[in-house]
Enzyme design. Sequence first.
Site, PDB file in Angstrom:
ATOM      1  N   HIS A  40     -21.178  10.134  25.853  1.00  0.00           N
ATOM      2  CA  HIS A  40     -21.797  11.211  26.627  1.00  0.00           C
ATOM      3  C   HIS A  40     -22.471  10.677  27.883  1.00  0.00           C
ATOM      4  O   HIS A  40     -23.324  11.347  28.451  1.00  0.00           O
ATOM      5  CB  HIS A  40     -22.812  11.992  25.777  1.00  0.00           C
ATOM      6  CG  HIS A  40     -22.190  12.640  24.581  1.00  0.00           C
ATOM      7  ND1 HIS A  40     -22.038  11.981  23.386  1.00  0.00           N
ATOM      8  CD2 HIS A  40     -21.642  13.856  24.411  1.00  0.00           C
ATOM      9  CE1 HIS A  40     -21.438  12.776  22.519  1.00  0.00           C
ATOM     10  NE2 HIS A  40     -21.178  13.919  23.115  1.00  0.00           N
ATOM     11  N   ASP A  66     -16.542  12.232  29.644  1.00  0.00           N
ATOM     12  CA  ASP A  66     -16.100  11.267  28.623  1.00  0.00           C
ATOM     13  C   ASP A  66     -14.830  11.725  27.898  1.00  0.00           C
ATOM     14  O   ASP A  66     -14.126  10.926  27.297  1.00  0.00           O
ATOM     15  CB  ASP A  66     -17.203  11.083  27.593  1.00  0.00           C
ATOM     16  CG  ASP A  66     -18.546  10.842  28.241  1.00  0.00           C
ATOM     17  OD1 ASP A  66     -19.059   9.728  28.133  1.00  0.00           O
ATOM     18  OD2 ASP A  66     -19.085  11.773  28.876  1.00  0.00           O
ATOM     19  N   PRO A 116      -7.841  12.817  27.570  1.00  0.00           N
ATOM     20  CA  PRO A 116      -6.618  13.475  27.088  1.00  0.00           C
ATOM     21  C   PRO A 116      -5.902  14.278  28.183  1.00  0.00           C
ATOM     22  O   PRO A 116      -4.719  14.573  28.052  1.00  0.00           O
ATOM     23  CB  PRO A 116      -7.130  14.419  25.976  1.00  0.00           C
ATOM     24  CG  PRO A 116      -8.422  13.822  25.539  1.00  0.00           C
ATOM     25  CD  PRO A 116      -9.019  13.197  26.777  1.00  0.00           C
ATOM     26  N   ILE A 155     -12.338  13.546  29.400  1.00  0.00           N
ATOM     27  CA  ILE A 155     -11.314  13.948  30.374  1.00  0.00           C
ATOM     28  C   ILE A 155      -9.998  13.215  30.095  1.00  0.00           C
ATOM     29  O   ILE A 155      -8.937  13.635  30.535  1.00  0.00           O
ATOM     30  CB  ILE A 155     -11.808  13.668  31.820  1.00  0.00           C
ATOM     31  CG1 ILE A 155     -11.039  14.543  32.819  1.00  0.00           C
ATOM     32  CG2 ILE A 155     -11.726  12.194  32.178  1.00  0.00           C
ATOM     33  CD1 ILE A 155     -11.638  14.587  34.217  1.00  0.00           C
ATOM     34  N   ALA A 215      -8.740  21.166  23.549  1.00  0.00           N
ATOM     35  CA  ALA A 215      -7.617  20.315  23.944  1.00  0.00           C
ATOM     36  C   ALA A 215      -7.619  20.204  25.459  1.00  0.00           C
ATOM     37  O   ALA A 215      -7.350  21.173  26.157  1.00  0.00           O
ATOM     38  CB  ALA A 215      -6.299  20.924  23.454  1.00  0.00           C
ATOM     39  N   GLU A 216      -7.958  19.021  25.969  1.00  0.00           N
ATOM     40  CA  GLU A 216      -8.188  18.889  27.412  1.00  0.00           C
ATOM     41  C   GLU A 216      -6.902  18.978  28.214  1.00  0.00           C
ATOM     42  O   GLU A 216      -6.891  19.519  29.327  1.00  0.00           O
ATOM     43  CB  GLU A 216      -8.920  17.574  27.705  1.00  0.00           C
ATOM     44  CG  GLU A 216     -10.403  17.575  27.327  1.00  0.00           C
ATOM     45  CD  GLU A 216     -10.677  17.500  25.820  1.00  0.00           C
ATOM     46  OE1 GLU A 216      -9.728  17.209  25.048  1.00  0.00           O
ATOM     47  OE2 GLU A 216     -11.823  17.736  25.409  1.00  0.00           O
ATOM     48  N   GLN A 255     -15.595  19.590  29.253  1.00  0.00           N
ATOM     49  CA  GLN A 255     -16.967  19.702  28.736  1.00  0.00           C
ATOM     50  C   GLN A 255     -17.828  18.477  29.030  1.00  0.00           C
ATOM     51  O   GLN A 255     -18.999  18.594  29.388  1.00  0.00           O
ATOM     52  CB  GLN A 255     -16.909  19.974  27.237  1.00  0.00           C
ATOM     53  CG  GLN A 255     -18.185  20.492  26.663  1.00  0.00           C
ATOM     54  CD  GLN A 255     -17.957  21.132  25.307  1.00  0.00           C
ATOM     55  OE1 GLN A 255     -17.770  20.428  24.307  1.00  0.00           O
ATOM     56  NE2 GLN A 255     -17.960  22.450  25.257  1.00  0.00           N
ATOM     57  N   PHE A 256     -17.259  17.320  28.850  1.00  0.00           N
ATOM     58  CA  PHE A 256     -17.914  16.060  29.206  1.00  0.00           C
ATOM     59  C   PHE A 256     -16.867  15.180  29.879  1.00  0.00           C
ATOM     60  O   PHE A 256     -15.735  15.084  29.380  1.00  0.00           O
ATOM     61  CB  PHE A 256     -18.418  15.312  27.967  1.00  0.00           C
ATOM     62  CG  PHE A 256     -19.542  15.985  27.242  1.00  0.00           C
ATOM     63  CD1 PHE A 256     -20.866  15.680  27.551  1.00  0.00           C
ATOM     64  CD2 PHE A 256     -19.284  16.917  26.259  1.00  0.00           C
ATOM     65  CE1 PHE A 256     -21.904  16.308  26.881  1.00  0.00           C
ATOM     66  CE2 PHE A 256     -20.317  17.550  25.586  1.00  0.00           C
ATOM     67  CZ  PHE A 256     -21.641  17.242  25.896  1.00  0.00           C
TER      68      PHE A 256
END
Length: 733
Positions: A533, A488, A492, A490, A462-463, A485-486
Amino acid sequence: MELAVSSARESVSSGTGSLSPRQLVEFYRLMLLSRRVDDREILLKRQQKIYFQISGAGHEALGVGAALAMRPGYDWFFPYYRDRALCLALGYTPADMMLQAVGAATDPASGGRQMPTHWSSTSLNIVSLSSATSTQLLHAVGCAEAGRSFSLHPEAAAKADGDYRAFRDVKFHGDEVVYASIGEGSSSQGEFWEAMNTASNQKLPVIFCVEDNGYAISTPVEVSMPGGNISRLVANFPNFFFIEVDGTDPEASFHAFQAAVAHCRAGLGPAFVHGHCMRAYSHSLSDDDRLYRPQAEREADALRDPLVKMRARLLREAILTEDELTTIEHAVEREISVAADHALEAPLPKVAEITRHVYSDDLDPTSSAFATEQVAAPGSISGGKAGRAPSSEPRTMADLINACLHDEMRRDPRIVVFGQDVADASREAALAEVKGKGGVFKLTAGLQTEFGSERVFNSPLAEANIVGRAIGYALRGMKPVVEIQFFDYIWPAMHQIRNELSVLRWRSNGQWACPVVIRAPIGGYLTGGAINHSQSGESIFTHIPGLRVVMPSNALDANGLLRTAIRCDDPVLFLEHKRLYRETHDRAPYPGPDFAIPFGKARIVRPGSDLTLITYGALVPRSLQAAERAKREQNIDVEILDLRTLNPYDWESIAASVTKTSRVIVAHEDMLSWGYGAEIAARIGDELFDSLDAPVRRIGAMDTYVAYQPILEDAILPQPDTILKAILDLKAF
Ligand SMILES: Cc1ncc(C[n+]2csc(CCOP(=O)(O)OP(=O)(O)O)c2C)c(N)n1
Ligand SMILES: [Mg+2]
């Protein structure tokens, strides 16, 4: 008849039985004070002397009950806009509330920057809130985690010179409780559930208070949530103390909070206080509840007004006479009149100071204090299970980022690293048998093994949880270095980044700050990364005031810039190009544990005289290839500037180069339209027009997403050929 808040607090805090008559009177006075501040603000709004009003009317009993059960300046508070009575009972003054309502320079919460009811007090540990619903719940969780960290490692609280710690004071006690409140409608936000998740899982001393007045503006509770009762929905979270209470009843509210505080202070876990309140007025002065609530419903609700009920009770039980009540009412009115008159005379904020506190006044990341670039010498490599094995051999960007994290965690005990899959293994016992994960790209490998699971740990998937908790940690003085993590994924966390992380310092007029580092792998050229990604999107973040944005193109810069990011006093988004992580051409020897590069200093990758190429990230090596061909094939001498940091960026170097060459291309991997290059090109056109011999050109990706099939990806993203063609065209112009 006036009683000091402190004396009432002492006596009420000790008992668990009924409140004494004296305590009830003080309880009533605080509720009345809150209601009358609202009423005065409403009058001022109607007279157009203030610009917004939202009241706490109907929530007073719950708020005073909470405040009297807690310890101001010791416990921590993440309230919302209806918590006027709570704040007053903690010691916030009507005068300070009025100063915010008029937008005075002397408004202690925000200096005229925030709407009324956006409380903030560093001495009372009331943390500045935004208008966004539920975001602060994750800050409360991070705040509780930070308190736990400091009590486990008190040495980490020591001040240290040379980095953000010189300016981030730490206070902690070891048994402090964190209060966080929302309305029932706001429990629909994902951040509410993300905060409940971590508080429950970590047994954190957070009291979640849901002030349920049955409506979210015009949306009734049964529309907001299935079954219409939040207590039923959260009942299965482990470790919680749950209580559902009539939030219009002072004693019931107070006792609910006493029990909640006791559970949290004892370290048993979080608490959930669900208080049924009522809304005595419409949602705000911009709302008219007669448009959506029938008269009978409004009249029934009015019968539950806590102030009316308590006044009647004080008379009924002969605790006060009408005359004594009138005396209290007059005293309250007098206090508020003085506060309002004072506020209306107060100095207004200075226009010249608008940009103050967008960034830290104390520590400038562009300063020469961070310019250790020249003195650092190649040394032994840091990091990994092997520790500092001697080596001066070239290392990749991934290696040198990992080494920097190891070095800085050794140097600064306030650093915590968390994110998805960043730990070596959450189940520590496994580490006897397995090597450890350390991030999907292995950038955090070995950190948990060296620094322990309290400092390096996995987050839930959960970003917003990651960034929101990091904000809570940082405002207590810790330094979270978190990983998305990526890039892509970010998005949230975007709400937390845009409305909380980047603006906390500015909106609190410099009182609070949260210098978090967010590391995010970014970019394409992966062959098969596809839409989710391979994204770029840095310009969306450079458009956010208060956020530093860094994007290195090689191993050495990544090491030095990450060190500056970590030591810096501002929030930093550190963008790591995935394609560059393990390239051989950008490697460098380990530069030692104090190597830093200041922000806002471009690097001349290749000097030249015919044309300036401004770029960063993965387009640096691609631009270099194109420039070498331009030289070889056409004898065109291209100067390449690698910006390295995108906010701040090095305008002086851009201006010097463009003035020299008179021709300029801005090249980036992100999409062309509305991209980072648009800003740079516009500024060059504006300020360097007289130096130009040709139009400013831009290179970027096609205005679409990055596709999976390599022939599509190659066509979508800019290639060395694209850059070469632009160089030749512009030279020929
Ligand atoms: C994230 C976000 N979305 C929308 C809003 C606009 N808004 C402000 S208050 C509110 C209703 C909140 O209702 P509830 O949580 O029940 O609190 P109450 O006002 O009833 O105390 C809304 C939709 C906001 N402030 N933040
Ligand atoms: Mg509500």
